[in-house]
Design an enzyme around this catalytic site. Structure first.
Site, PDB file in Angstrom:
ATOM      1  N   LYS A 191       0.817  -1.217   0.000  1.00 43.32           N
ATOM      2  CA  LYS A 191       0.000   0.000   0.000  1.00 43.32           C
ATOM      3  C   LYS A 191       0.851   1.267   0.000  1.00 43.32           C
ATOM      4  O   LYS A 191       1.746   1.411   0.827  1.00 43.32           O
ATOM      5  CB  LYS A 191      -0.930  -0.019   1.207  1.00 43.32           C
ATOM      6  CG  LYS A 191      -1.916  -1.187   1.130  1.00 43.32           C
ATOM      7  CD  LYS A 191      -2.858  -1.236   2.304  1.00 43.32           C
ATOM      8  CE  LYS A 191      -3.939  -2.287   2.059  1.00 43.32           C
ATOM      9  NZ  LYS A 191      -4.868  -2.418   3.196  1.00 43.32           N
TER      10      LYS A 191
ATOM     11  N   CYS B  38     -18.616  -9.255   4.455  1.00 36.93           N
ATOM     12  CA  CYS B  38     -17.222  -9.641   4.660  1.00 36.93           C
ATOM     13  C   CYS B  38     -17.130 -11.054   5.239  1.00 36.93           C
ATOM     14  O   CYS B  38     -17.670 -11.336   6.321  1.00 36.93           O
ATOM     15  CB  CYS B  38     -16.524  -8.654   5.597  1.00 36.93           C
ATOM     16  SG  CYS B  38     -14.817  -9.158   5.892  1.00 36.93           S
TER      17      CYS B  38
ATOM     18  N   CYS C 244     -13.344  -7.530  12.884  1.00 41.39           N
ATOM     19  CA  CYS C 244     -12.328  -8.551  13.177  1.00 41.39           C
ATOM     20  C   CYS C 244     -10.998  -7.819  13.360  1.00 41.39           C
ATOM     21  O   CYS C 244     -10.919  -6.610  13.162  1.00 41.39           O
ATOM     22  CB  CYS C 244     -12.272  -9.580  12.041  1.00 41.39           C
ATOM     23  SG  CYS C 244     -11.237  -9.097  10.643  1.00 41.39           S
TER      24      CYS C 244
END
Ligand code: SRM
Ligand code: SF4
Length: 574
Positions: A220, A445, A484
């Site tokens: 990233k 998700c 999460c």
């Protein structure tokens, strides 16, 4: 300059230890696999086999509706498979016609909603397999695509959106776009599978930078303009911190090795803040991307994916070794980092005027969800604005939206529409709500263990009541939630963070830095709402009484002993 694949530096991995994903990539014929055939399989709404892993490189995720998973299992039906498409939108800038196309595709194929993400782009969820090509070709009509929005490659490149600094924003955005175009895979697989184009023979390797196995893991890149650390530069694998002298961009301090992902009870995984290693002039951006990515490509762990991010490569080999490798591939030494200062990482909500006289309106979009809600027709309102707007839109790194570059004479028309659709009311948030972010989590998700986007607004309203009781409604406090521990809303640098453990249960973290400069630390594990609210009420009450002038909530929580300070840029255990 393009760095040619050079595995002579690949000292760490004997071939026989490579993870199955490495073999999959190597045998994929540069990401083609059998995706095209899988799309035609009629008996299932899924794509068979391992192609779903390759599709991530094309910006597409196979998911299923988890709200009805059990019911479908009871009925002996396959899960309700659908796909998420993530658009590649460097720096979050798009035109009104691009907005209108996304609006059209979202209404027709993606459950009548769009989702702005924490990396300044759009996700379309719930797309049926048979409509994927239609959606991707629709995006192509307005020069958008989903290439490398996911996968082991250079992901969506972020860039600060500061509306006041018009010229600098334009220059940084152009660099972010260049870096994105430069660093994404070059394979023809995307054009062939999604646009139906013929394969074109290429001279030499199809992927000069990536080779056959791409990166060990996602990578990233982000560009930030101090003093606003809106992109959370310390969470990027490779961050460019703009150094500006007398309004002129001189170059960038380079920060490497940021990342949020961790796994509960797995101390070898941890969030890490990026380390600033030096300065480069602005004409060295692409070379720096190449050199840094090549180092991670060659040294990153290809045996264990949970240890494959750049942050672990850096910690295993040492910052100095990695810096020297980058310099050797650059062919020159980095200069010492230059001074810079951050003051916040949030968005300035509402109207602002740029230095060029144009107006910008930042609209608070709770958790990035664009939809027609019962009380406000947000989707319709933004479509109406896009139909008359002559400037651009900018998606912010905090999941908000800027109606940007409005000529002063056009402001009243935009204001009229904001009022007509009730969008102006959305900005009337507390300092907490303005600085809140939640990841998508349930129901799409596959990794979510608890609610996030669908729950944070409720929790924020309850915390707002506590804050109001102490006269702290306007106090800016960052709060982030995830379903999460993976960290998609960058929770580990928020002043208050909640990460999901099980339905209704979260770890509570306190003490992150207000401008993303310090990691937070866990204070409650696996806690339900009553325990979370009790704990926060205690700390907020204390904050109201004993804070120092101008002291931020995260700093106070540490000073007052509510949480220990994380002094390193990383932590190994909670
Ligand atoms: Fe993320 C995986 C959503 C930003 C760290 N992320 C996922 C997946 C694709 C789940 C999956 O693998 O099956 C999620 C899809 C959910 C859905 O239904 O849409 C997902 N991530 C998101 C988004 C949409 C969250 C949001 O609410 O906006 C963000 C999309 C960004 C984009 O436009 O590209 C998003 N994810 C992030 C960030 C923040 C950032 O990059 O600034 C992080 C933390 C930074 C980092 O990478 O360290 C992040 N996502 C992860 C991880 C953990 C990676 C790791 O190193 O351990 C995963 C899981 C994985 O890759 O194995 C993950
Ligand atoms: Fe899914 Fe976890 Fe990311 Fe949230 S943080 S979107 S639950 S992977």
């Amino acid at each position: 300059m393009t760095v040619v694949l050079d595995r002579s530096h690949d000292i760490s991995q004997p071939l026989e230890k490579l993870s199955p994903d490495e073999t999959l990539k190597a045998n994929s014929d540069q990401l083609r696999g059998t995706i095209a055939a899988g799309l035609d399989a009629e008996l299932t709404a899924a794509v068979p086999g391992n192609d779903i892993k390759l599709m991530k490189f094309h910006g597409l995720y196979q998911q299923d509706d988890r709200d009805i998973r059990d019911e479908r299992r009871r009925q002996k039906l396959e899960p309700a498979y659908r796909f998420m498409a993530r658009v590649r939108l460097p720096g979050g800038v798009l035109s009104p016609s691009q907005w209108l196309k996304l609006d059209e595709l979202g209404r027709a194929y993606a459950g009548e909603t769009l989702r702005l993400t924490t990396r300044q782009t759009f996700q379309l969820h719930r797309i049926h397999k048979t409509k994927l090509r239609t959606v991707i070709q629709g995006l192509r009509d307005v020069l958008l695509d989903t290439r490398a929005a996911c996968g082991d490659d250079s992901r969506g490149v972020m860039a600060s959106i500061n509306p006041q600094l018009s010229a600098l924003h334009a220059e940084i955005h152009a660099l972010a776009k260049k870096a994105s175009d430069h660093a994404i895979p070059k394979t023809g697989a995307y054009r062939e599978i999604w646009y139906g184009e013929e394969r074109i023979a290429v001279k030499g390797p199809e992927e000069p930078l990536y080779g056959k196995t791409y990166m060990p893991r996602k990578f990233k890149i982000g560009f930030v303009i101090p003093p606003i650390n809106d992109i959370d530069v310390y969470a990027q694998d490779l961050g460019f911190i703009a150094i500006v002298e007398g309004k002129k961009l001189k170059g960038f301090n380079i920060a490497i090795g940021g990342g949020m992902g961790r796994t509960d009870n797995a101390p070898k995984t941890y969030p890490r803040l990026a380390t600033v290693i030096g300065f480069i002039p602005k004409d060295k951006v692409l070379e720096t991307c190449d050199a840094t990515m090549a180092v991670q490509r060659d040294y990153g762990d290809r045996a264990d994916r949970s240890h494959a991010r750049f942050k672990y490569t850096i910690d295993d080999k040492g910052v100095d070794v990695i810096k020297a490798e980058i310099e050797s591939r650059l062919g020159s030494s980095l200069k010492p980092a230059k001074p810079y200062d951050f003051t916040s990482n949030g968005d300035a909500i509402g109207w602002q005027r740029g230095e060029d006289g144009r107006e910008h309106f930042t609209l608070l979009i709770e958790n990035g969800r664009v939809s027609n809600f019962a009380d406000v027709k947000l989707f319709d309102g933004l479509r109406a604005i896009a139909r008359v707007h002559k400037g651009m839109f900018r998606v912010t790194p905090n999941q908000n939206l800027i109606v940007a570059d409005i000529e002063p004479g056009d402001r009243s028309a935009i204001e009229g529409l904001l009022k007509e659709y009730g969008l102006d009311r959305l900005n009337a948030g507390s300092g907490l709500r303005i600085n809140a972010m939640a990841c998508v989590a349930l129901p799409t998700c596959g990794l979510a263990m608890a609610e996030s986007e669908r729950y944070l607004p409720t929790l924020v309203r309850k915390i707002e009541t506590i804050l109001a009781g102490h006269g702290l409604t306007d106090e800016p406090i960052t709060i982030r939630m995830t379903g999460c521990p993976n960290g998609c809303s960058r929770p580990y640098i928020a002043e208050i963070a909640l990460t999901g453990r099980a339905p209704g249960k979260y770890n509570l973290y306190l003490g992150g830095g207000f401008h993303g400069q310090r990691l937070n630390k866990m204070v409650l594990e696996n806690a339900g709402e009553p325990a979370i609210l009790d704990h926060l009420a205690k700390v907020i009450g204390h904050f109201a009484k004993e804070r120092l002038p101008g002291e931020h909530f995260g700093d106070f929580a540490i000073r007052a002993g509510h949480v220990a300070e994380v002094t390193e840029g990383r932590y190994f255990n909670d």
